[in-house]
Design a protein around this motif. Structure first.
Motif, PDB file in Angstrom:
ATOM      1  N   UNK A   1      34.918  41.637  33.144  1.00 12.16           N
ATOM      2  CA  UNK A   1      35.482  40.920  34.484  1.00 12.16           C
ATOM      3  C   UNK A   1      35.753  39.601  34.184  1.00 12.16           C
ATOM      4  N   UNK A   2      34.659  38.919  33.533  1.00  7.95           N
ATOM      5  CA  UNK A   2      34.803  37.417  33.541  1.00  7.95           C
ATOM      6  C   UNK A   2      36.071  37.011  32.761  1.00  7.95           C
ATOM      7  N   UNK A   3      36.498  38.006  31.625  1.00  9.59           N
ATOM      8  CA  UNK A   3      37.646  37.823  30.717  1.00  9.59           C
ATOM      9  C   UNK A   3      39.082  38.093  31.574  1.00  9.59           C
ATOM     10  N   UNK A   4      38.829  39.046  32.424  1.00  6.90           N
ATOM     11  CA  UNK A   4      39.807  39.536  32.942  1.00  6.90           C
ATOM     12  C   UNK A   4      40.440  38.216  33.926  1.00  6.90           C
ATOM     13  N   UNK A   5      39.369  37.661  34.696  1.00  2.00           N
ATOM     14  CA  UNK A   5      40.043  36.450  35.364  1.00  2.00           C
ATOM     15  C   UNK A   5      40.191  35.475  34.617  1.00  2.00           C
ATOM     16  N   UNK A   6      39.589  35.111  33.648  1.00  2.00           N
ATOM     17  CA  UNK A   6      40.183  34.023  32.637  1.00  2.00           C
ATOM     18  C   UNK A   6      41.774  34.160  32.203  1.00  2.00           C
ATOM     19  N   UNK A   7      42.156  35.396  32.140  1.00  2.00           N
ATOM     20  CA  UNK A   7      43.441  36.008  31.521  1.00  2.00           C
ATOM     21  C   UNK A   7      44.446  35.962  32.582  1.00  2.00           C
ATOM     22  N   UNK A   8      44.127  36.567  33.746  1.00  2.00           N
ATOM     23  CA  UNK A   8      45.079  37.007  34.875  1.00  2.00           C
ATOM     24  C   UNK A   8      45.141  36.111  35.991  1.00  2.00           C
ATOM     25  N   UNK A   9      43.913  35.175  36.014  1.00  2.00           N
ATOM     26  CA  UNK A   9      43.939  34.451  37.234  1.00  2.00           C
ATOM     27  C   UNK A   9      42.604  34.552  38.253  1.00  2.00           C
TER      28      UNK A   9
END
Length: 548
Positions: free
Chosen positions: A95-103
């Motif tokens: 989930x942290x990586x999803x935020x790093x990727x998509x905002x």
């Protein structure tokens, strides 16, 4: 991360200069009061993080009431807590990586909305299966909002204020975990167990409204980078298998095929993940992070701190309710010294961290926790509450010193484009420690109960067939419940209850001693915590924050 005016992230919609009152001016010159104000953003993020952290522990005191209302066994009931923690622990880093990727703003708000909806549906659940399902959805939503919340703070606060913001954020998160049993007890006693979930809807609505307005949408640094889908699947599968196996331990034992099979799957997937991360250019979780002692030491200490506090609070709540017959509100009040004194430990740890570095608050905090567990190991079924609460004080102060210090170590050491991953890592360690603590301490209790229960029943003069029934119910007695069949004569029932509670406390004593040994090992590890460490920049023009 050092600010580079030529290479910084750009707003998707430029917000304009910050005004004197903390708002921003749009290109036409009109003031948007509160938009981008760091302290308003912190309030929104703290509310969301508080809900995610609180729900890991808030149902501990509500469990006996839920069991009666939904007519379920305690072994099934554990999944109300474990299902949530399983989902969170498995998904946090991804989930942290999803935020790093998509905002991070987008992911934070989506997670908040999902958390509100699943909370409402959990409160409406009319069966234990439905409740567990919505708790899992809650966990996935919480995993989305928590890492992105911290990353939002890192992109919002100026460098000289970021440490304060991280301290407040981590303090609120850890304090919410500690306050869960008390808040749960008050809510259940006054409003009923369903309001443990309904209250989330109100808080989430406030956080959505404030966060949607105040948080500025920025283009993430990793937006143009490929997404490591194989790494996501391997890490999620490995964490899921590991946590699933740990959860199976109390009911089956460490040597049973279920946990052993889960652990084997976790090892295979974990090795595959490590090999994948070594080969790929865009790793989900760069293994080089763990070469930083601030990250590796902080993660280990959080794991051990979660082990001790989650495990101890779970069985202390059962002790108060099942052995002493406290109601939910009274049990919550009984655990209040731990909650209140956590709030004393957090600022104390921050001061020590600022002056001496993390080694002092981490080591001292773990020594206090170990002393608390050692003291609790002397309790018996006849001990009064006054024999327990003095040991809740060092437990609260110790964890208050440990959690914010270790969290700050991890997130401050990570490069900016991995802020979400770092946040997910520290929360995964804390959650994994909690699941492991509940399972491992429960396994110790169950093992001890199996060994001493026949003797305790004989000492109380409980003969067959009741003694035979109780010897076959050691898993239930290991939760503090003595399942005496209806219609049993009062004197016999009382004798059986004394024997069962005495066996439970024998197991409790062993679990506290085992926990003490593990926390002492953690204190020795904390002595390795560096005072100052700087990671090499992994991209041109990027400096990595240091931990003091």
């Amino acid at each position: 991360m050092a600010h580079d005016p030529h290479h910084a992230s750009h707003d998707e919609a430029p917000a304009g200069p910050v005004t004197a009152d903390g708002g921003t001016a749009d290109p036409a010159g009109t003031t948007r009061r509160g938009h981008g104000n760091p302290w308003v953003v912190l309030a929104a993020v703290a509310l969301g993080t508080m809900m995610e952290a609180l729900d890991g522990t808030v149902v501990a005191v509500a469990n006996p009431v839920i069991a009666v209302d939904l007519d379920t066994e305690l072994t099934t009931l554990q999944w109300v807590t474990n299902g949530y923690m399983l989902a969170v622990a498995s998904f946090l880093i991804t989930a942290g990586k999803i935020g790093d990727r998509y905002g991070h703003k987008k992911v934070f708000l989506i997670g908040m909305a999902g958390f509100a909806a699943s909370s409402a549906l959990a409160g409406l659940a009319d069966s234990i299966g439905a409740l567990i399902f919505w708790r899992v959805v809650q966990g996935i939503s919480g995993a989305l909002l928590a890492p992105s919340g911290l990353a939002v703070l890192k992109s919002t606060f100026p460098k000289d204020k970021l440490k304060i913001a991280i301290g407040v954020w981590s303090g609120v998160s850890a304090l919410a975990m500690a306050a869960g049993p008390f808040i749960g007890g008050v809510t259940v006693d006054l409003l009923g167990w369903r309001w443990v979930f309904y209250v989330n809807v109100v808080v989430c609505a406030a956080a959505l409204a404030v966060g949607g307005w105040a948080i500025r949408a920025t283009r993430p640094e990793g937006a143009g980078r490929p997404f490591d889908v194989p790494g996501v699947l391997l890490l999620t599968g490995a964490l899921f298998s590991l946590v699933w196996g740990i959860i199976q331990v109390p009911g089956h034992g460490w040597g049973h095929a279920y946990p052993l099979g889960s652990f084997a799957v976790a090892v295979v997937l974990g090795v595959a993940f490590v090999l994948r991360e070594h080969r790929t250019r865009e790793a989900l979780l760069p293994l080089s992070l763990f070469r930083l002692r601030t990250v590796s030491t902080g993660t280990t200490v959080l794991l051990i701190g979660g082990f001790a506090t989650f495990g101890a609070s779970f069985y202390l709540a059962l002790y108060l309710q099942q052995v002493h017959g406290f109601g939910p509100l009274r049990a919550g009040l009984g655990l209040l010294p731990f909650t209140v004194l956590f709030g004393v430990g957090a600022p104390t740890g921050a001061v020590l961290n600022q002056r001496f570095g993390p080694r002092v608050p981490l080591t001292l905090g773990l020594v206090l926790i170990a002393g608390a567990l050692l003291g609790l190991s002397g309790m018996t079924e006849d001990s009064s509450y006054h024999a327990m609460w003095p040991f809740l004080a060092p437990l609260g102060v110790g964890m208050g010193m440990v959690a914010p210090t270790a969290i700050e170590m991890i997130v401050s050491s990570a490069p900016g484009h991995l802020s979400g991953v770092a946040s997910g890592l520290q929360q995964t360690a804390l959650m994994l420690g909690g699941v492991l603590g509940t399972a491992a301490l429960g396994s110790m209790i169950s093992s001890r109960v199996s060994g001493v229960l026949p003797g305790r029943l004989a000492d109380e003069g409980v003969g067959d067939p009741l003694a035979g029934i109780l010897r076959g119910a050691t898993e239930v007695i290991a939760q503090g419940v003595v399942p005496v069949p209806p219609g049993t004569p009062r004197m016999t029932a009382e004798a059986a209850a004394r024997a069962g509670h005495a066996a439970f406390m024998d197991g409790f004593q062993m679990a506290m001693l085992g926990g003490t040994v593990i926390v002492v090992i953690g204190a020795l590890i904390a002595l390795l915590a560096p005072r100052l460490e700087t990671a090499p920049a992994d991209r041109p023009g990027e400096a990595v924050p240091t931990t003091h």
